[in-house]
Write an enzyme that holds these catalytic residues in place. Structure first.
Site, PDB file in Angstrom:
ATOM      1  N   THR A   5       0.857  -1.175   0.000  1.00 45.77           N
ATOM      2  CA  THR A   5       0.000   0.000   0.000  1.00 45.77           C
ATOM      3  C   THR A   5       0.898   1.231   0.000  1.00 45.77           C
ATOM      4  OG1 THR A   5      -1.831   1.072   1.157  1.00 45.77           O
ATOM      5  CG2 THR A   5      -0.079   0.184   2.505  1.00 45.77           C
ATOM      6  N   THR A   6       0.309   2.403  -0.043  1.00 44.65           N
ATOM      7  CA  THR A   6       1.046   3.646   0.165  1.00 44.65           C
ATOM      8  C   THR A   6       0.191   4.576   1.018  1.00 44.65           C
ATOM      9  OG1 THR A   6       2.066   3.461  -2.022  1.00 44.65           O
ATOM     10  CG2 THR A   6       2.253   5.571  -0.899  1.00 44.65           C
TER      11      THR A   6
END
Length: 231
Positions: free
Chosen positions: A25-26
């Site tokens: 994810t970010t």
């Protein structure tokens, strides 16, 4: 009942049959003059399989404190639920809103005391009347770090240089929001485990405001990220 009792461990007979799963994810939170902005992509991956394209990784802990979640979705959701409960109890007893630092400490204690059983990278950010807007990073293992901005997830490896170059102290709300969207877009363009849309939450003295960038409008080229749109 102990306030920070360990979360329910996985049975040894079950855990030995579970193969490691790669997740990514970010997430990014930034402080600006007057508040904070939290942002995240929306892809939940299970190895090479995209389990959810529009996941919401920004979870409210109280009216003006939110948490960004990366790592195991189940682990981070469990931590968030416990912290929400503790904060509700605290605010009911004290009769006032919790500070961001105390909320971060609650999450840190849970993450640290269960570090051998959890895969959780967290960012807690928000606004309170004591310190204004503040950002706290809680990476894997349960360390608690105060910083003007914090990032996490697999996509964060692609944007350290971008953030070091373009972040500056005293940004306006619009400048900070542009910074968050561009940084997330940059990570999503390069990290196969990040993608989907971009969700943001802006928090200041007036409370939280949510915003959304559809996947079709997320810039994918460096020229667009730098503000020079390429054809």
């Amino acid at each position: 009942m102990t306030l920070y009792a360990p979360l329910c461990p996985v049975s040894p007979d079950v855990s030995k049959d579970l193969a490691p799963v790669s997740m990514g994810t970010t997430i990014l939170a930034v402080s600006y003059k007057g508040g904070v902005i939290l942002g995240a992509d929306s892809r939940t991956s299970t190895g090479s399989y995209i389990a959810n394209r529009v996941a919401d990784k920004i979870t409210p802990l109280s009216d003006k404190v939110y948490i960004l979640r990366s790592g195991s979705a189940a682990d981070t959701q469990a931590i968030s639920s416990y912290v929400q409960l503790y904060i509700a109890q605290h605010q009911s007893e004290e009769g006032e809103e919790i500070t961001v630092k105390v909320a971060a400490r609650l999450a840190t204690n849970l993450a640290y005391q269960n570090k051998d059983n959890l895969q959780a990278g967290l960012i807690i950010a928000g606004w309170d009347k004591v310190n204004g807007g503040s950002v706290w990073g809680v990476p894997l293992g349960g360390t608690m770090i105060s910083a003007p901005y914090a990032m996490g997830g697999s996509g964060s490896a692609y944007i350290y240089g971008f953030c070091d170059k373009y972040w500056r102290e005293g940004m306006s709300e619009d400048e900070a929001k542009t910074f968050v969207v561009r940084a997330l877009s940059h990570a999503m363009a390069r990290d196969a485990s990040s993608g989907g849309c971009i969700r943001t939450v802006t928090i200041d003295a007036n409370g939280p405001r949510r915003d959304f960038v559809p996947g079709s409008q997320v810039p994918i080229t460096y020229g667009e990220l730098a503000g020079n749109r390429t054809q």
